[in-house]
Design a protein around this motif. Structure first.
Motif, PDB file in Angstrom:
ATOM      1  N   TYR A 198      -5.748 -18.121  14.114  1.00  0.00           N
ATOM      2  CA  TYR A 198      -5.236 -16.969  13.165  1.00  0.00           C
ATOM      3  C   TYR A 198      -5.749 -15.500  13.377  1.00  0.00           C
ATOM      4  O   TYR A 198      -7.119 -15.726  13.614  1.00  0.00           O
ATOM      5  CB  TYR A 198      -5.252 -17.339  11.809  1.00  0.00           C
ATOM      6  N   PRO A 199      -5.150 -14.531  13.570  1.00  0.00           N
ATOM      7  CA  PRO A 199      -3.704 -14.214  13.587  1.00  0.00           C
ATOM      8  C   PRO A 199      -3.230 -14.629  15.003  1.00  0.00           C
ATOM      9  O   PRO A 199      -1.830 -14.736  15.130  1.00  0.00           O
ATOM     10  CB  PRO A 199      -3.612 -12.966  13.249  1.00  0.00           C
ATOM     11  N   GLU A 200      -3.974 -15.025  15.905  1.00  0.00           N
ATOM     12  CA  GLU A 200      -3.361 -15.443  17.247  1.00  0.00           C
ATOM     13  C   GLU A 200      -4.392 -16.376  17.910  1.00  0.00           C
ATOM     14  O   GLU A 200      -5.705 -16.246  17.421  1.00  0.00           O
ATOM     15  CB  GLU A 200      -3.223 -14.388  18.203  1.00  0.00           C
ATOM     16  N   GLU A 201      -4.049 -17.258  18.800  1.00  0.00           N
ATOM     17  CA  GLU A 201      -4.754 -18.185  19.696  1.00  0.00           C
ATOM     18  C   GLU A 201      -5.960 -17.430  20.135  1.00  0.00           C
ATOM     19  O   GLU A 201      -6.163 -16.245  20.558  1.00  0.00           O
ATOM     20  CB  GLU A 201      -4.020 -18.721  20.815  1.00  0.00           C
ATOM     21  N   GLY A 202      -7.292 -18.282  20.156  1.00  0.00           N
ATOM     22  CA  GLY A 202      -8.550 -17.868  20.864  1.00  0.00           C
ATOM     23  C   GLY A 202      -9.358 -17.106  19.948  1.00  0.00           C
ATOM     24  O   GLY A 202     -10.266 -16.385  20.892  1.00  0.00           O
ATOM     25  N   CYS A 203      -9.226 -16.814  18.719  1.00  0.00           N
ATOM     26  CA  CYS A 203      -9.975 -15.631  18.017  1.00  0.00           C
ATOM     27  C   CYS A 203     -11.230 -16.427  17.564  1.00  0.00           C
ATOM     28  O   CYS A 203     -11.184 -17.566  17.108  1.00  0.00           O
ATOM     29  CB  CYS A 203      -9.281 -15.217  16.551  1.00  0.00           C
ATOM     30  N   SER A 204     -12.238 -15.925  17.170  1.00  0.00           N
ATOM     31  CA  SER A 204     -13.483 -16.313  16.874  1.00  0.00           C
ATOM     32  C   SER A 204     -13.594 -15.888  15.594  1.00  0.00           C
ATOM     33  O   SER A 204     -13.107 -14.907  14.927  1.00  0.00           O
ATOM     34  CB  SER A 204     -14.779 -16.065  17.551  1.00  0.00           C
ATOM     35  N   ALA A 205     -14.209 -16.871  14.711  1.00  0.00           N
ATOM     36  CA  ALA A 205     -14.460 -16.378  13.341  1.00  0.00           C
ATOM     37  C   ALA A 205     -15.854 -16.883  12.535  1.00  0.00           C
ATOM     38  O   ALA A 205     -16.276 -18.004  13.012  1.00  0.00           O
ATOM     39  CB  ALA A 205     -13.227 -17.134  12.559  1.00  0.00           C
ATOM     40  N   ASP A 206     -16.243 -16.042  11.810  1.00  0.00           N
ATOM     41  CA  ASP A 206     -17.255 -16.523  10.790  1.00  0.00           C
ATOM     42  C   ASP A 206     -16.808 -16.926   9.437  1.00  0.00           C
ATOM     43  O   ASP A 206     -15.967 -15.999   9.031  1.00  0.00           O
ATOM     44  CB  ASP A 206     -18.529 -15.227  10.702  1.00  0.00           C
ATOM     45  N   GLU A 213     -12.070 -19.470  -2.243  1.00  0.00           N
ATOM     46  CA  GLU A 213     -11.402 -18.901  -0.788  1.00  0.00           C
ATOM     47  C   GLU A 213     -12.106 -19.310   0.257  1.00  0.00           C
ATOM     48  O   GLU A 213     -13.321 -19.915   0.202  1.00  0.00           O
ATOM     49  CB  GLU A 213     -11.564 -17.418  -1.168  1.00  0.00           C
ATOM     50  N   ILE A 214     -11.139 -19.316   1.365  1.00  0.00           N
ATOM     51  CA  ILE A 214     -11.788 -19.328   2.533  1.00  0.00           C
ATOM     52  C   ILE A 214     -11.939 -18.064   3.271  1.00  0.00           C
ATOM     53  O   ILE A 214     -10.912 -17.490   3.398  1.00  0.00           O
ATOM     54  CB  ILE A 214     -11.218 -20.363   3.487  1.00  0.00           C
ATOM     55  N   ASN A 215     -13.101 -17.343   3.446  1.00  0.00           N
ATOM     56  CA  ASN A 215     -13.228 -16.088   3.756  1.00  0.00           C
ATOM     57  C   ASN A 215     -13.666 -16.240   5.325  1.00  0.00           C
ATOM     58  O   ASN A 215     -14.531 -16.784   5.835  1.00  0.00           O
ATOM     59  CB  ASN A 215     -14.464 -15.400   2.674  1.00  0.00           C
ATOM     60  N   CYS A 216     -12.725 -15.460   6.111  1.00  0.00           N
ATOM     61  CA  CYS A 216     -12.932 -15.581   7.501  1.00  0.00           C
ATOM     62  C   CYS A 216     -13.156 -13.860   8.020  1.00  0.00           C
ATOM     63  O   CYS A 216     -12.329 -13.026   7.772  1.00  0.00           O
ATOM     64  CB  CYS A 216     -11.926 -16.179   8.193  1.00  0.00           C
ATOM     65  N   CYS A 217     -13.994 -13.878   8.802  1.00  0.00           N
ATOM     66  CA  CYS A 217     -14.387 -12.650   9.293  1.00  0.00           C
ATOM     67  C   CYS A 217     -13.938 -12.856  11.094  1.00  0.00           C
ATOM     68  O   CYS A 217     -14.691 -13.350  11.454  1.00  0.00           O
ATOM     69  CB  CYS A 217     -15.843 -11.983   9.341  1.00  0.00           C
ATOM     70  N   ILE A 218     -12.803 -12.646  11.314  1.00  0.00           N
ATOM     71  CA  ILE A 218     -12.276 -12.874  12.637  1.00  0.00           C
ATOM     72  C   ILE A 218     -12.373 -11.680  13.817  1.00  0.00           C
ATOM     73  O   ILE A 218     -11.913 -10.637  13.414  1.00  0.00           O
ATOM     74  CB  ILE A 218     -10.810 -13.157  12.135  1.00  0.00           C
ATOM     75  N   LYS A 223     -11.369  -7.128  20.473  1.00  0.00           N
ATOM     76  CA  LYS A 223     -12.626  -6.898  20.040  1.00  0.00           C
ATOM     77  C   LYS A 223     -12.713  -6.249  18.681  1.00  0.00           C
ATOM     78  O   LYS A 223     -13.731  -5.899  18.234  1.00  0.00           O
ATOM     79  CB  LYS A 223     -13.634  -5.886  20.994  1.00  0.00           C
ATOM     80  N   GLN A 224     -11.691  -5.973  17.782  1.00  0.00           N
ATOM     81  CA  GLN A 224     -11.710  -5.598  16.709  1.00  0.00           C
ATOM     82  C   GLN A 224     -11.931  -6.695  15.694  1.00  0.00           C
ATOM     83  O   GLN A 224     -11.863  -7.805  15.998  1.00  0.00           O
ATOM     84  CB  GLN A 224     -10.312  -5.024  16.335  1.00  0.00           C
ATOM     85  N   THR A 225     -12.377  -6.355  14.759  1.00  0.00           N
ATOM     86  CA  THR A 225     -12.609  -7.453  13.531  1.00  0.00           C
ATOM     87  C   THR A 225     -11.687  -7.308  12.478  1.00  0.00           C
ATOM     88  O   THR A 225     -11.232  -6.324  11.909  1.00  0.00           O
ATOM     89  CB  THR A 225     -14.192  -7.534  13.185  1.00  0.00           C
ATOM     90  N   LYS A 226     -11.341  -8.451  11.707  1.00  0.00           N
ATOM     91  CA  LYS A 226     -10.441  -8.588  10.806  1.00  0.00           C
ATOM     92  C   LYS A 226     -10.878  -9.392   9.636  1.00  0.00           C
ATOM     93  O   LYS A 226     -11.159 -10.721  10.028  1.00  0.00           O
ATOM     94  CB  LYS A 226      -9.112  -8.926  11.126  1.00  0.00           C
ATOM     95  N   GLU A 227     -11.034  -8.918   8.387  1.00  0.00           N
ATOM     96  CA  GLU A 227     -11.548  -9.988   7.402  1.00  0.00           C
ATOM     97  C   GLU A 227     -10.211 -10.467   6.620  1.00  0.00           C
ATOM     98  O   GLU A 227      -9.603  -9.700   6.099  1.00  0.00           O
ATOM     99  CB  GLU A 227     -12.530  -9.368   6.299  1.00  0.00           C
ATOM    100  N   VAL A 228     -10.211 -11.587   6.394  1.00  0.00           N
ATOM    101  CA  VAL A 228      -9.015 -12.462   5.835  1.00  0.00           C
ATOM    102  C   VAL A 228      -9.738 -13.392   4.850  1.00  0.00           C
ATOM    103  O   VAL A 228     -10.524 -14.110   4.977  1.00  0.00           O
ATOM    104  CB  VAL A 228      -8.430 -13.123   6.867  1.00  0.00           C
ATOM    105  N   LEU A 271      -8.627 -24.286  12.480  1.00  0.00           N
ATOM    106  CA  LEU A 271      -9.997 -24.053  12.720  1.00  0.00           C
ATOM    107  C   LEU A 271     -10.580 -24.938  13.422  1.00  0.00           C
ATOM    108  O   LEU A 271     -10.727 -26.357  13.142  1.00  0.00           O
ATOM    109  CB  LEU A 271     -10.806 -24.155  11.405  1.00  0.00           C
ATOM    110  N   TYR A 272     -11.171 -24.809  14.724  1.00  0.00           N
ATOM    111  CA  TYR A 272     -11.922 -25.670  15.481  1.00  0.00           C
ATOM    112  C   TYR A 272     -13.283 -25.706  15.211  1.00  0.00           C
ATOM    113  O   TYR A 272     -13.877 -24.636  15.642  1.00  0.00           O
ATOM    114  CB  TYR A 272     -11.498 -25.352  17.035  1.00  0.00           C
TER     115      TYR A 272
END
Length: 352
Positions: A198-206, A213-218, A223-228, A271-272
């Motif tokens: 999420y939002p697409e394949e192959g993203c890394s996340a903290d 909540e499940i807070n993800c810094c993707i 190379k942009q980061t997105k907090e979800v 989430l892998y």
């Protein structure tokens, strides 16, 4: 196969006692006296004289007694396997199930260089208040809070960090805990960086788990980061899947996928992560705490207005909404890829 699968198999296939015996037989360890180190969050340890057949429940009781924790407060803590790397990173591998034999488990995980430690086991930081009047529990909370600041789990501002350092220097533990409750990610469980779709394949996340909540810094492929923030009350179900056995020196391949309502549409998010079982335990814990809180508020409302039919009706409606949100009769399945049949059904919190 995963280091932890024998324990899950035993919990599903037999009694509590059978689970411990099966684990002990699996790794061919005889019952005998041994020493076991249980670590506190400040790096110190308690050395226990145990039997190799002692369960985690028993070891937690003995360790709690050693630090002066009253029996009625033990339920707010649990044993965890963790890795404290030389580079300063802290990785909580998994919560130890009550029936599990920590000594035996550590022998089976030697290559992972894990330690056994006591940590608080609740996801709602408001519960801290229940432990503040006891010196032993206050010390445990304080040590863990200091550790999480040091390991960069909590995100204080520069000004807040200065206040924390002042309180720590003056050993004002209660004020330290009161202040840290206002800071981002306090009371959360942090997972190791992982891969998500999420939002697409192959993203890394903290990933941080807490505050419902499940807070993800993707980190996106661009190379942009997105907090979800995935809110627990929009989550309907989840499952843990074993994708394949590890090669030498690598972690077993696990995934956790959850069904989430995003703008009225249900979708599966994957989430892998090798910490899939820990993640599952945290989700279960957050939901159970949320339900207990809702039940308590409902009881208080009934006490205040015992004769109100309208109130009773509203309470009934609220309860139905909780059921429909997926909090009741939740099943988590461990499935093999490309198979319709489930390997495990109704895995309990203590099994994860």
């Amino acid at each position: 196969m995963s280091h932890f699968f024998p324990y899950l198999l035993s919990s599903c296939c037999g009694s509590y006692e059978d689970s411990s015996v099966l684990e002990q037989d699996t790794f061919k360890i005889q019952t005998q006296r041994a020493f076991l180190d249980v670590y506190l969050a400040d790096g110190s340890n308690i050395r226990l004289d145990i039997q190799t057949s002692d369960t985690a429940e028993r070891i937690l009781e003995v360790a709690s007694c050693k630090v002066g924790l009253p029996r009625e407060l033990i339920k707010y803590f649990s044993l965890f396997f963790f890795q404290d790397d030389d580079d300063g990173a802290l990785s909580v591998v998994k919560k130890v199930a009550d029936f599990e034999l920590p000594y035996v488990s550590l022998q089976s995980m030697k290559e992972l260089h894990c330690k056994l430690g006591i940590r608080k086991w609740y996801m709602d930081p408001c519960l801290d208040i229940l432990l503040m009047d006891c010196r032993a529990s206050l010390n445990l909370l304080y040590m863990q809070a200091v550790q999480e600041v040091k390991k960069n789990w909590v995100k204080p501002t520069e000004g807040q960090m200065q206040e924390l350092e002042f309180l720590q220097k003056n050993v004002n533990k209660a004020k330290f805990l009161e202040l840290i409750q206002k800071m981002q990610f306090y009371g959360y469980m942090r997972l190791d960086p992982c891969i998500c779709d999420y939002p697409e394949e192959g993203c890394s996340a903290d990933i941080y788990l807490g505050n419902n909540e499940i807070n993800c810094c993707i980190k996106l492929p661009t190379k942009q980061t997105k907090e979800v923030s995935f809110k627990i009350n929009r989550l309907r179900s989840w499952q843990v899947t074993f994708l394949g056995a590890a090669k030498d020196g690598e972690d077993d391949t696990l995934e956790l996928k959850f069904e989430y309502n995003d703008s009225g549409t249900w979708q599966w998010i994957i989430l892998y992560t090798k910490q899939a079982f820990l993640l599952s335990s945290c989700l279960k814990k957050m939901i159970s705490e949320q339900m207990m809180k809702a039940d308590k508020e409902g009881q208080e409302m009934d006490i205040k207005m015992p004769g109100s039919t309208k109130n009773s009706k509203n309470s009934s409606i609220q309860q139905k909404q909780v059921v429909h949100s997926g909090f009741i009769s939740r099943k988590r399945f461990l499935v093999r890829p490309n198979e319709e049949d489930c390997v495990f059904e109704k895995i309990r919190e203590e099994d994860l």
